[in-house]
Design a protein around this motif. Structure first.
Motif, PDB file in Angstrom:
ATOM      1  N   TYR B  87       0.859  -1.248  -0.211  1.00  0.00           N
ATOM      2  CA  TYR B  87       0.208   0.049  -0.062  1.00  0.00           C
ATOM      3  C   TYR B  87       0.972   1.146  -0.070  1.00  0.00           C
ATOM      4  O   TYR B  87       1.514   1.425   0.860  1.00  0.00           O
ATOM      5  CB  TYR B  87      -0.930   0.037   1.254  1.00  0.00           C
ATOM      6  N   ASN B  95       1.820  -1.076   6.630  1.00  0.00           N
ATOM      7  CA  ASN B  95       1.792  -2.335   5.542  1.00  0.00           C
ATOM      8  C   ASN B  95       1.659  -3.473   6.328  1.00  0.00           C
ATOM      9  O   ASN B  95       0.639  -4.292   5.974  1.00  0.00           O
ATOM     10  CB  ASN B  95       2.796  -1.876   4.678  1.00  0.00           C
TER      11      ASN B  95
ATOM     12  N   LEU D 200      -3.768  -3.783  -5.349  1.00  0.00           N
ATOM     13  CA  LEU D 200      -3.837  -3.353  -3.958  1.00  0.00           C
ATOM     14  C   LEU D 200      -5.159  -3.849  -3.286  1.00  0.00           C
ATOM     15  O   LEU D 200      -5.322  -4.441  -2.105  1.00  0.00           O
ATOM     16  CB  LEU D 200      -3.749  -1.646  -3.819  1.00  0.00           C
ATOM     17  N   ILE D 218      -8.088   1.969   1.265  1.00  0.00           N
ATOM     18  CA  ILE D 218      -7.341   1.696   0.199  1.00  0.00           C
ATOM     19  C   ILE D 218      -7.696   2.853  -0.664  1.00  0.00           C
ATOM     20  O   ILE D 218      -7.039   3.768  -1.009  1.00  0.00           O
ATOM     21  CB  ILE D 218      -7.508   0.426  -0.665  1.00  0.00           C
ATOM     22  N   CYS D 222      -5.800   6.615  -1.259  1.00  0.00           N
ATOM     23  CA  CYS D 222      -5.165   6.682  -2.516  1.00  0.00           C
ATOM     24  C   CYS D 222      -5.421   8.032  -3.410  1.00  0.00           C
ATOM     25  O   CYS D 222      -4.964   8.547  -4.180  1.00  0.00           O
ATOM     26  CB  CYS D 222      -5.195   5.385  -3.526  1.00  0.00           C
TER      27      CYS D 222
END
Ligand SMILES: Nc1ncnc2c1ncn2[C@@H]1O[C@H](COP(=O)(O)OP(=O)(O)OP(=O)(O)O)[C@@H](O)[C@H]1O
Ligand SMILES: Nc1ncnc2c1ncn2[C@@H]1O[C@H](COP(=O)(O)OP(=O)(O)OP(=O)(O)O)[C@@H](O)[C@H]1O
Ligand SMILES: [Mg+2]
Ligand SMILES: [Mg+2]
Lengths: 499, 370, 293, 309, 370
Positions: B87, B95, D200, D218, D222
């Motif tokens: 990530y 992570n 991911l 995530i 991001c």
């Protein structure tokens, strides 16, 4: 119809013009009216204004900013051009016309001599005239309309005073005059929120001193704002009360411009205050879908003090017209051209269009041709298309309008005209000096904002009038009302008092 | 009951079938390694087990439950990705902690686990860095760490060590082995490194072109490769395969290599029994079984003429690229201490017992019982 | 790519709830369009008396006939296409290289230049100075002026720059090693890799051009150059003016509401078609497979 | 010391030689900004002048800070200013996240067809003129026939004349604005989401994250840089609320909460041709906006290493 | 003139210095391999040569020209990236062709070059695929292909083979070697695989913690490691280092390992000369030099008692994890053919001549000339 008397120049002279009006239209040589005028005067006027813009105000401002002025600048914009003509005239953009008129323009001179009010109304603080205005004719614009068929149905008479009006509106509300079994009637409605407030007339208060909403008025030579008077206090509190009782359209502030169609079309509106001409068409237009409808003008009911008056009226002079730029190389010819439109021939041309095409002369008077009157397009729209009735500096002729106004409206107007003392004095505006204007500009917009805000607040009942009145007055003072009144009074005295 | 069971598993991408009907059963606690050439479907198979790819056909069960339609997170597996898949917005510690965090573990538990994993993986100094600021090997270790902090039912590794240096790799390999011993978690491990495969695996699955070629313990596969492919795949350098033809000579079968200088291989009796005269075969010679110490007597060793093309020194050993009957053969020999030059080697000694023979057509090993 | 069949129960419920919420929102946003459509095909009378809320009444195509038979409508439509697509092309041609340059760390004075761009987000000269500037540049009353004068805007530049910055560094490095010039790097690597961003910005340009009329109004003079939105304004002005004394409103087949609606529908349709056709570029994973993260 | 400067110059020259193509790429845009945005900025002088379009910028007399003084002494302006900040502040809190949420939701939509259809539809209102939207809003909120009030009264509440109640204005304004623009604004975020590597998500799925968690842990992080950029720009617009929609929706009765700087300027400035006052108000706004953004940018650069410049 | 020259090159990330003053000169046509543990700065150094990282200090010259501020594309170098860095929007053929295309090569030239590279790299079937549809190893091969189609002045390779299977790797290694021979292009090659390093390199540069530890030919480094780090880094499994103390016994120096069972190493005379009594040293034993065939006579071999912890079979060889004086030691021995169990091994034979000794404090090798 060759006529040497109208010739201004022998060799055709071309003048340029910026002339934008009603947010869309521009001057054009192709107007039949314009062609006729060119033929008669020898002066060809060529448009330089943008065809693209749909905002006349912007077009005018950009023209001034760009600095390359054509020979003539004119037109009509939202809010009017009078102040602009005067302001830029004093800055040197436009020529003062007084001397030019005196020397070259007999018709204009005569007109101004005959109409000193107009002359005073358009004078700059320096005493000069910088533009030739569009001068309307006629007195009454708006009237009270009521569903006479409902009155009949409910066995009521046309209300003659406040109390009767109250009774009538109450009955409209309660007694289901449209007979659909629902209490969906809206006793009083209006297109503009301010026309709802117009009911304050019943308590002798005024909405405006001029055709423009919220304008000052003159009482005994003193500038007063109608929304600061004691009558206003009473009036607005009563209106608030009526509003609270549902006598006034509860959604009056958000209905928008289509309220007449909605109210009348759905057979729920009982009364309004609106234009004679357009409003009186509805009875005719709706006779199939709303059987029996009779929405007709009535005289203003008597106020609490027993007077009858009509608050609104047509303006004596419109803040539109045209002016001569400082760049103009032919001021004399130009003022003669302006003068032409105030001549007999010019006036007919500017109002009625071209003889034989749009009108015929009958008994020495112009009469519209049937082709014009029977055309589904409104006559004024037809006239604009040919260049008649456009807001150049000209003198409108009421008879031309009369010919295509429907009977109900004409009867109404006649009714108003015969009633004595109905018309209220008009405040024709003041021309302020730069310093005065600075003061005015500084305070006035916020004052107006505050006053309209409070007006609605009162009507909606969000604040009690009696309880807040003092605070209201104090706030106005704080926001600079006295200063504004003061500069206006000075300007007024200069402009009108030294009569 | 198997911990993981693949039953005729097929994977198709559109019309392209990349995994053909794989059968495999992994016992609880077993460490299975998938090896095979690049693109043979190892990663794809692993990803199907993880639940990241739809299974086109067949079933996969984990812990006895068919998981074809079970979400990855409910399979209780952990995976190390071949491309790391770190990530980028999280630092190393975060992570690694991710899997625990999303499971709502307590802070101190997470921290302890992260520290433990980081210590094992030599990542302590980097805990606060973002993946972008790490070297390739460091990233790979983070990816490892992410898997090992969790205590899943099954571990899936996709070439977890490919970017590590030899030292770290040996170390990590041992670490994984130890971890596996300690945690006793069923593991499926994809690698192309047979040293890893040999040392880590309880069982190795050799794949090729989307098929399983052979399954067995490392030594089983090494000693008895079922076919030429397996034989040539395990062992580094790989087993040499020399094309030959079977002939009967002196009563026993021999394999003859044609060429400028024809060569004959004598066959061990067990194999010879399975050969037919005229059969085309591949003779398999492991490089490490070839020797330059010629001249030693004994029926169990034969000598073959050769020509050396290239010598690759590896330190104490060297790779001899030579030719037998015109066919390239690699020999791995000790660097002579006596200073002899390896380029001069003219004959290679071959222990007959260690010869392998495969049928050319089927590729299958010939071992007498056929 | 992701396999949706492999979702857990909770995730599936989440998915349904999500879909349901979006469904509601979609319905609500669909309304104005349906309303406009209904208005545009109803009679003027029905609309002015407030009877059209969801379904058309007194079905008629009068408004469309009125609009479509106007020559100026088609001219304006054509102009809008020119302004929109010509303008967008010019915008992208200037902004993409510029934003790309701004996104590169090795650009000297980058911080200052970025600040300079961002500064214009808030500080602008105002109408009159801008107008005078255009006049000085000789760009009044020209289609080109309208296209070039609004080619860039800070917001789009920043957006593009940001997306360019997020392209993994490795791609740039690889291309540089391959010997690509800046131009090639931009054209062959960054643009393909930033498709979603470029499409987004392109869409923003298209949409804002499509909807804009103010500066056309200020800068243009000739009627034959006006865009559709300005035409719409003029129609509104026109019809309101006529309405003022119109007796026929309550029986008319079209009114300014219906005509306005018809023009809007006509002008929305092209944009409506654009979006679905570019949507595929929003697919995930544009950089998939390129690098090991 | 001198040699250091010489070295810097040499470095610069070498950099220019190495990266000249980059500067060539930048050039058109740079020229554009200078020519079309910076050159006319001399017109900002208007704010310090008693401006007459006829006299022009140069010809109008200086008045120093008079225009600013006029504004700041005007309580209505002050109120408008506070209203502006309040409305956009609330918008920042309530409206700003919506397109992000919407984009996230679209991203979670499984059906390709459904996603296309719904995305296309929700961006539709952006193309509908504010006049129509305002009309629809007014209808919906009508105290007699509006759906909202019908629902309210069926629940036993009194109907509310929303549009004349200052307390309701912000809700109505922000709410309807969200409804109109969120779909369109979500496009930026959708584009950002498109840039996220799908691996991911795979990794997160195996790690045991639910879709909800993936969204939070995530997707959101991001696209954070994009969010931050949008946020900073939005913060710069805190002092800016467009007037078109407000004018259609507000009433004198709701001025108390609805009158913003732009409507103030519209009413007082442009209609009366007070460009000087309007420019002063604009400049005043811009300076504040810039100060806000400058701060936000600095914080963001520290905290998230994303910045506007 | 050197093809590539690094002169006191330093790399700092902010305050963090990751490469400390590296000096290196590569001759034209030379093949230099950088090895070192993960994170030691190999990639960084390579990237500085490529022009992808700014040089914080020092100078790099290529072909005699200082390139510190020359753009990568003007350095005429080609590079294979550790993380592939393939263009995801281009298919394999286009990826490979990219470098030629941007140089404006003609279509047929490009096509021929691409086909050649693809053939070498076994990529022919994948030419039309996008990187996303390739396996890890296939991607890595594409990355290789991209570099080799061009004919640059210098090749830079960053772990180009780490994702390939053993077979392909051997094959590719040979291919690279052959390529290098044929094209004679100066190459700098980063790897963590010492087999690659040993077989490919003309010279090896061993790096550690951003410093160069030793530079030399493969055999030089293998036989004479300058310090314990280099010694333990090259060789797989790595050299065992056993901590010991020098004592004088019977007139000759011996190294003693303390522990439950104390052990003594006899020293070769050359080394013994460099040793001081009481000195703390590391005794280096290469796993492949340790033997289980004890009992063979001779002064050049000594025997040491041991205990076996773990046996890792590698096929024909096996790794013995054992302990000498309590310290772990790995031995690589042939799998006994006689069926003896390796776990029973009790003593290891060590050829005295092959012992290495390093000073504990400096890490430097002790070789008598000190
Ligand atoms: N999305 C896809 N579409 C089409 N083919 C694919 C796709 N993904 C993978 N493949 C192909 O499937 C085959 C198997 O791929 P997989 O990734 O499983 O190989 P692998 O055994 O892991 O190889 P490596 O060791 O190189 O990683 C390869 O030939 C690959 O090209
Ligand atoms: N952008 C960065 N910021 C800070 N430190 C960095 C950055 N990039 C790399 N490093 C550090 O620099 C050191 C050297 O990295 P480099 O990539 O050169 O290692 P390497 O020798 O190639 O390792 P590997 O074999 O694992 O790829 C590493 O410790 C790494 O963490
Ligand atoms: Mg793989
Ligand atoms: Mg590296």
């Amino acid at each position: 119809a060759e006529d040497a008397s109208t010739k201004i120049v022998d060799d055709p002279l071309e003048l340029t013009i910026h002339f934008h009006f009603r947010d869309k239209y521009v001057y054009t040589e192709n107007w039949p009216v314009e062609k006729k005028a060119a033929e008669w005067t020898g002066i060809h006027v060529k448009n330089v204004a943008s065809l693209a813009t749909s905002n006349s105000r912007d077009a005018f401002n950009l023209l001034m900013a760009s600095g390359d002025l054509p020979d003539i600048v004119g037109g009509d914009v939202t809010g009017g051009l009078k102040d602009d003509f005067i302001r830029y005239g004093m800055e040197g953009a436009f020529l003062p016309l007084d001397d030019l008129i005196a020397e070259n323009a007999p018709n204009l001179k005569k007109f101004f001599d005959d109409h000193p009010v107009v002359r005073r109304a358009i004078s700059a603080p320096d005493g000069h005239i910088y533009f030739i205005p569009y001068v309307p004719e006629g007195e009454y614009s708006r009237a009270w309309f009521i569903r006479r068929d409902w009155l009949e149905k409910l066995g009521l008479k046309e209300p003659q005073n406040v109390d009767e009006l109250y009774t009538v509106l109450k009955a409209f509300r309660e007694k289901d005059p449209n007979g659909n079994g629902k209490k969906d009637e809206v006793p009083y409605f209006a297109r503009e929120p301010i026309e709802a407030v117009r009911l304050i007339n019943m308590w002798d208060a005024r909405v405006s001193g001029s055709e423009r909403y919220g304008d000052f008025m003159v009482e005994d030579g003193k500038i007063v704002h109608p929304w600061t008077t004691a009558n206003y206090k009473t009036g607005i509190s009563k209106v608030a009360q009526w509003f609270g009782e549902g006598l006034i359209d509860t959604e009056v502030f958000t209905r928008g411009a289509r309220v007449r169609e909605y109210m009348l079309g759905n057979n729920i509106g009982g009364m309004t205050h609106d234009w004679f001409a357009s409003t009186s068409n509805y009875t005719e237009a709706l006779k199939d879908s709303v059987p029996g409808i009779n929405f007709a003008p009535m005289l203003p009911p008597k106020t609490v003090s027993g007077k009858r008056f009509e608050d609104s009226r047509r303006a004596t002079v419109q803040p539109a017209g045209w002016a001569i730029s400082y760049t103009n190389q032919h001021p004399a010819e130009t003022i003669k051209y302006f003068d032409f439109w105030f001549s007999e021939k010019g006036r007919i041309l500017s109002n009625w269009g071209v003889e034989g095409v749009n009108y015929d002369m009958k008994d020495g008077k112009p009469v519209y041709k049937d082709s014009v009157l029977k055309n589904p397009k409104p006559v004024n729209a037809q006239m604009w298309e040919i260049g008649a009735g456009v807001p150049r500096g000209y003198w409108a002729s009421y008879p031309s309008e009369q010919q295509w106004t429907n009977k109900m409206a004409l009867d109404g107007i006649a009714m108003y005209e015969t009633e004595p003392g109905l018309l209220q004095p008009e405040f024709t505006g003041v021309s302020m000096s730069a310093e005065e204007r600075a003061v005015y500009d500084k305070y006035w917009p916020s004052l107006l904002t505050y006053m309209t805000e409070m007006q609605q607040t009162f009507v909606l009942g969000a604040q009690n009038v009696d309880a807040s009145w003092d605070a209201y007055q104090a706030r106005l003072e704080q926001l600079g009302l006295p200063e504004v009144i003061k500069v206006m009074q000075t300007a007024y005295d200069r402009q009108y008092a030294k009569n | 009951m198997s911990a993981v069971e693949l039953n005729d598993v097929v994977k198709r991408y559109g019309a392209l079938e990349v995994v053909h009907s794989i059968k495999l059963s992994v016992s609880p606690g077993e460490f299975v390694v998938l090896v095979g050439p690049s693109g043979c479907g190892k990663s794809t198979t692993l990803r199907m087990v993880a639940g990241l790819e739809d299974i086109s056909d067949g079933t996969i069960s984990i812990g006895g439950r068919v998981v074809n339609r079970v979400a990855p997170k409910d399979r209780d597996v952990a995976m190390v990705f071949q491309n790391y898949a770190l990530y980028p917005h999280l630092n190393v510690a975060e992570n690694i902690a991710f899997g625990l965090r999303v499971r709502g573990e307590k802070n101190d538990v997470v921290e302890a686990a992260v520290n433990e994993a980081a210590a094992i993986l030599d990542l302590m100094p980097y805990l606060k860095r973002k993946p972008a600021d790490l070297s390739g090997g460091q990233r790979q270790r983070v990816a490892m760490g992410r898997a090992i902090v969790r205590k899943p039912q099954v571990f899936l590794f996709d070439e977890p060590l490919s970017n590590l240096d030899a030292k770290l790799r040996t170390q990590m390999r041992a670490e994984i082995k130890r971890l596996h011993k300690r945690m006793d978690v069923t593991s499926i491990y994809v690698t192309h490194d047979q040293v890893e495969a040999m040392t880590l695996a309880d069982r190795i699955v050799v794949m090729n072109g989307g098929r399983v070629e052979q399954v067995g313990s490392p030594m089983e596969l090494f000693l008895n490769p079922a076919n030429a492919f397996v034989a040539s795949f395990l062992g580094s350098p790989p087993m040499n395969l020399v094309a030959a033809r079977v002939e009967a000579a002196n009563g026993a079968a021999v394999a003859c290599v044609d060429g400028n200088v024809p060569v004959q291989f004598r066959m061990p009796a067990a194999i010879a029994a399975g050969m037919r005269a005229g059969q085309k075969v591949l003779v398999g010679l492991r490089p490490e079984h070839l020797d330059i110490e010629v001249g030693r007597p004994g029926a169990d060793t034969q000598e073959i003429a050769t020509a050396v093309d290239l010598v690759e020194p590896l330190g104490s050993e060297a790779l001899l690229h030579c030719r037998i009957g015109g066919q390239p053969v690699v020999a791995k020999v000790d660097t002579p201490v006596d200073g002899r030059s390896l380029s001069d080697v003219a004959r290679l000694a071959i222990p007959t017992a260690r010869l392998h023979v495969f049928d050319v057509e089927t590729g299958k090993a010939i071992n007498g019982q056929a | 790519m992701a396999t949706f069949s492999l979702y857990s129960r909770g995730d599936r419920i989440f998915g349904y709830a999500n879909a349901a919420l979006i469904g509601l929102f979609v319905l609500s946003t669909l309304y104005p369009f349906i309303y406009l459509l209904a208005v545009s095909i109803s009679s003027g009378a029905a609309v002015t008396s407030g009877q059209v809320i969801l379904f058309p009444k007194d079905l008629t195509l009068a408004a469309y006939e009125f609009v479509l038979s106007d020559r100026l409508f088609w001219i304006a439509y054509g102009n809008t296409f020119i302004y929109t697509f010509g303008g967008t092309a010019v915008s992208l041609a200037i902004m993409i290289p510029g934003a790309y340059a701004l996104s590169r760390a090795r650009l000297r004075g980058r911080k200052f230049l970025n600040l300079m761009v961002a500064f214009t987000l808030w500080f602008n000269a105002g109408m009159i100075p801008f107008f005078l500037n255009m006049r000085d540049l000789g760009l009044l009353d020209s289609r080109f002026g309208l296209i070039i004068g609004f080619a860039c805007n800070a917001f789009n530049v920043i957006l593009l720059r940001n997306f360019f910055e997020s392209v993994p560094k490795s791609f740039e490095e690889a291309a540089k090693m391959d010997g690509a010039s800046e131009w090639q790097l931009l054209w062959k690597v960054f643009i393909p890799l930033s498709k979603p961003a470029i499409i987004t910005v392109g869409l923003f340009c298209i949409v804002s051009r499509w909807n804009s009329y103010f500066w056309a109004m200020v800068l243009l003079r000739g009627e034959e150059k006006i865009p559709l939105q300005l035409y719409l304004k003029r129609i509104i002005v026109d019809l309101t003016a006529n309405d003022e004394f119109a007796s026929s409103l309550l029986s008319s087949r079209y009114s300014f509401e219906t005509v306005t609606a018809a023009i809007m529908i006509a002008s929305i349709i092209p944009v409506l078609l654009i979006y679905p056709s570019i949507q595929k570029y929003f697919n995930k994973g544009i950089t998939l497979g390129g690098v090991k993260e | 010391m001198g040699s250091k400067i010489a070295q810097h110059i040499k470095d610069l020259a070498e950099d220019l030689r190495r990266d000249w193509q980059l500067y060539v790429l930048l050039l058109p845009m740079l020229v554009w900004f200078l020519l079309f945005l910076y050159k006319p900025m001399e017109g900002l002088q208007i704010a310090f002048k008693d401006f007459s379009p006829f006299r022009g910028v140069a010809g109008s007399p200086w008045v120093g800070f008079e225009n600013f003084r006029t504004l700041l002494n005007d309580q209505i302006f002050i109120r408008a200013f506070i209203n502006t900040i309040t409305i956009s502040g609330l918008g920042l809190i309530f409206a700003f996240p919506v397109p992000i949420i919407l984009a996230l939701m679209f991203n979670e939509l499984q059906s390709e067809v459904g996603r296309r259809f719904s995305q296309t539809v929700v961006y539709l209102p952006h193309f509908i003129s504010v006049v129509i939207v305002a009309g629809i809003v007014i209808n919906l909120l009508s105290p007699t026939t509006g759906v909202v009030n019908l629902v309210l009264s069926s629940l036993g509440f009194d109907p509310i004349y929303f549009l004349t109640q200052p307390e309701w204005f912000r809700t109505v304004f922000i709410g309807s604005n969200v409804w109109k623009e969120a779909g369109f604004e979500s496009i930026v975020y959708l584009a950002a989401i498109a840039g996220i590597s799908p691996t991911l998500y795979e990794s997160a799925r195996v790690d045991g994250a639910s879709r909800w968690q993936m969204m939070w842990r995530i997707t959101l992080p991001c696209i954070l840089p994009t969010i931050i950029i949008m946020l900073i720009i939005r913060i710069g617009n805190l002092v800016e609320v467009g007037f078109e929609y407000i004018i259609l929706l507000y009433q004198p009765a709701t001025y108390r909460t609805a009158d913003v700087v732009s409507t103030y300027v519209y009413r007082t400035g442009l209609q009366g041709t007070q460009y000087d006052l309007a420019t002063a108000a604009g400049l005043f706004n811009a300076v504040i906006a810039f100060a806000l953004v400058f701060t936000a940018n600095r914080i963001s650069r520290k905290v998230s290493s994303t910045s506007l410049w």
